[in-house]
Design a protein around this motif. Structure first.
Motif, mmCIF file in Angstrom:
data_model
loop_
_atom_site.group_PDB
_atom_site.id
_atom_site.type_symbol
_atom_site.label_atom_id
_atom_site.label_comp_id
_atom_site.label_asym_id
_atom_site.label_seq_id
_atom_site.Cartn_x
_atom_site.Cartn_y
_atom_site.Cartn_z
ATOM 1 N N SER A 98 0.825 -1.212 0.000
ATOM 2 C CA SER A 98 0.000 0.000 0.000
ATOM 3 C C SER A 98 0.857 1.259 0.000
ATOM 4 C CB SER A 98 -0.926 -0.003 1.221
ATOM 5 O OG SER A 98 -0.170 0.099 2.421
ATOM 6 N N GLY A 99 2.177 1.083 -0.006
ATOM 7 C CA GLY A 99 3.071 2.226 -0.031
ATOM 8 C C GLY A 99 3.451 2.761 1.330
ATOM 9 N N GLN A 104 4.625 -5.121 -10.297
ATOM 10 C CA GLN A 104 5.083 -6.477 -10.613
ATOM 11 C C GLN A 104 4.687 -7.460 -9.517
ATOM 12 O OE1 GLN A 104 9.246 -5.127 -11.230
ATOM 13 N NE2 GLN A 104 9.217 -6.357 -13.111
ATOM 14 N N VAL A 105 4.906 -7.062 -8.284
ATOM 15 C CA VAL A 105 4.614 -7.956 -7.165
ATOM 16 C C VAL A 105 3.118 -8.167 -7.008
ATOM 17 C CG1 VAL A 105 4.819 -8.245 -4.669
ATOM 18 C CG2 VAL A 105 6.749 -7.342 -5.983
ATOM 19 N N GLN A 106 2.348 -7.081 -7.062
ATOM 20 C CA GLN A 106 0.903 -7.198 -6.904
ATOM 21 C C GLN A 106 0.296 -8.022 -8.032
ATOM 22 O OE1 GLN A 106 -1.037 -5.604 -4.123
ATOM 23 N NE2 GLN A 106 -2.089 -7.431 -4.898
ATOM 24 N N GLY A 107 0.803 -7.840 -9.242
ATOM 25 C CA GLY A 107 0.308 -8.625 -10.367
ATOM 26 C C GLY A 107 0.563 -10.109 -10.184
ATOM 27 N N PHE A 108 1.734 -10.450 -9.663
ATOM 28 C CA PHE A 108 2.061 -11.848 -9.409
ATOM 29 C C PHE A 108 1.133 -12.438 -8.350
ATOM 30 C CE2 PHE A 108 4.270 -14.775 -6.531
ATOM 31 C CZ PHE A 108 4.542 -15.812 -7.399
ATOM 32 N N LEU A 109 0.918 -11.712 -7.259
ATOM 33 C CA LEU A 109 0.057 -12.209 -6.191
ATOM 34 C C LEU A 109 -1.382 -12.369 -6.665
ATOM 35 C CD1 LEU A 109 1.417 -10.038 -3.236
ATOM 36 C CD2 LEU A 109 1.914 -12.446 -3.690
ATOM 37 N N ASP A 110 -1.857 -11.400 -7.426
ATOM 38 C CA ASP A 110 -3.229 -11.475 -7.935
ATOM 39 C C ASP A 110 -3.401 -12.654 -8.882
ATOM 40 O OD1 ASP A 110 -3.847 -9.227 -6.482
ATOM 41 O OD2 ASP A 110 -3.694 -7.840 -8.179
ATOM 42 N N LEU A 121 6.591 -7.287 1.555
ATOM 43 C CA LEU A 121 7.301 -6.006 1.556
ATOM 44 C C LEU A 121 8.164 -5.869 0.314
ATOM 45 C CD1 LEU A 121 8.446 -5.914 5.301
ATOM 46 C CD2 LEU A 121 6.368 -4.951 4.288
ATOM 47 N N LEU A 122 8.381 -4.623 -0.074
ATOM 48 C CA LEU A 122 9.174 -4.308 -1.268
ATOM 49 C C LEU A 122 10.564 -3.841 -0.856
ATOM 50 C CD1 LEU A 122 6.456 -2.314 -3.249
ATOM 51 C CD2 LEU A 122 7.005 -4.749 -3.438
ATOM 52 N N ASP A 123 11.559 -4.410 -1.495
ATOM 53 C CA ASP A 123 12.953 -4.043 -1.226
ATOM 54 C C ASP A 123 13.636 -3.797 -2.571
ATOM 55 O OD1 ASP A 123 15.460 -3.659 -0.206
ATOM 56 O OD2 ASP A 123 15.767 -5.725 0.446
ATOM 57 N N GLU A 124 13.281 -2.679 -3.186
ATOM 58 C CA GLU A 124 13.780 -2.388 -4.531
ATOM 59 C C GLU A 124 15.272 -2.130 -4.557
ATOM 60 O OE1 GLU A 124 11.457 0.250 -6.985
ATOM 61 O OE2 GLU A 124 9.683 -0.038 -5.719
#
Length: 267
Positions: free
Chosen positions: A146-147, A202-208, A218-221
């Protein structure tokens, strides 16, 4: 050193040691075939294969409860899970059967078996002696889907399973449903799935796409966690107790048995 990196993928050092030990056994069989007797031609290969089967069966027996709920996972050999004592017993029993009544050949066979065992034991001991202590959870902030920033320190006081992963990684993809299941079945343990280097979309698309619903993704860019723990390939799963101390870490696709055993260790 607990892993060897092949590009973005990791091989755990115990697996490499086991492979080297098997190669020692096979090389010994080939040497005795040429120098002693042709009956050594298939002995080493079959002894190694029998040892692997017995090692797997022993591991399943010691972790029966984890495999009982998912019997097909007995066949998921890529997840690891082999007991060294089972390997030794299996190889020795096959050797006794293969050379039954041929005591001269049996005596010769004990040499490559012993050398392979010594190689495994020595390399394993060397790896343990040179292993560096596991690092604790770092005091960093990462962003959720969610940022919102999330401080890793907020999870101190609870057992934590930290999984470093990426959407393009096939073993990561395969283990994700199991991690989701185990996270929901163990609410007293925090499962942190920290994606390395990818964007929220990218992550949300994979989970969906996979119908996955995991609380702490969590995101660790910037690869902060990967650098902190000296991890360059995926997946990697680290286990921490309630004090934030690293108890164990595993490279490669996790199994139900491995997760169950290490969850008991960190509680």
């Amino acid at each position: 050193m607990d892993s060897i990196s092949l590009g973005p993928l990791l091989l755990s050092t115990p697996r490499v040691i086991a492979l080297l030990s098997l190669l020692v056994l096979l090389a010994g069989g080939a040497w005795y075939k040429r120098r002693v007797d042709a009956r050594f031609a298939d002995w080493a290969f079959n002894a190694a294969l029998t040892g692997l089967v017995c090692a797997r069966l022993a591991y399943v027996a010691f972790n029966f409860e984890a495999f009982r709920s998912d019997p097909l996972s007995v066949l998921y050999l890529w997840q690891g899970g082999f007991h060294p004592m089972g390997a030794a017993v299996g190889a020795i029993l096959y050797t006794l059967w293969h050379f039954r009544g041929q005591w001269r050949l049996l005596r010769h066979a004990t040499v490559p078996l012993a050398v392979a065992g010594i190689a495994w034991g020595s390399l394993t001991m060397l790896n343990q002696l040179t292993a560096t202590p596991g690092k604790p959870l770092p005091p960093v902030n990462l962003y959720d889907l969610s940022g919102q920033p999330q401080a890793i320190e907020q999870f101190r006081g609870q057992p934590v399973v930290l999984n470093l992963w990426a959407t393009w990684c096939p073993p990561c993809q395969r283990e994700m449903p199991l991690l989701e299941e185990m996270a929901k079945a163990n609410p007293d343990v925090v499962f942190l799935l920290v994606n390395q280097g990818e964007t929220r979309d990218q992550v949300q698309g994979f989970l969906d796409a996979g119908g996955l619903d995991i609380r702490w993704v969590l995101l660790d860019e910037q690869f902060t966690m990967g650098r902190h723990f000296d991890i360059a390939g995926y997946p990697a799963t680290l286990f921490f107790n309630a004090e934030g101390e690293q108890v164990e870490r595993y490279f490669g696709e996790v199994s139900r048995a491995l997760l169950t055993r290490n969850l008991n260790r960190i509680r």
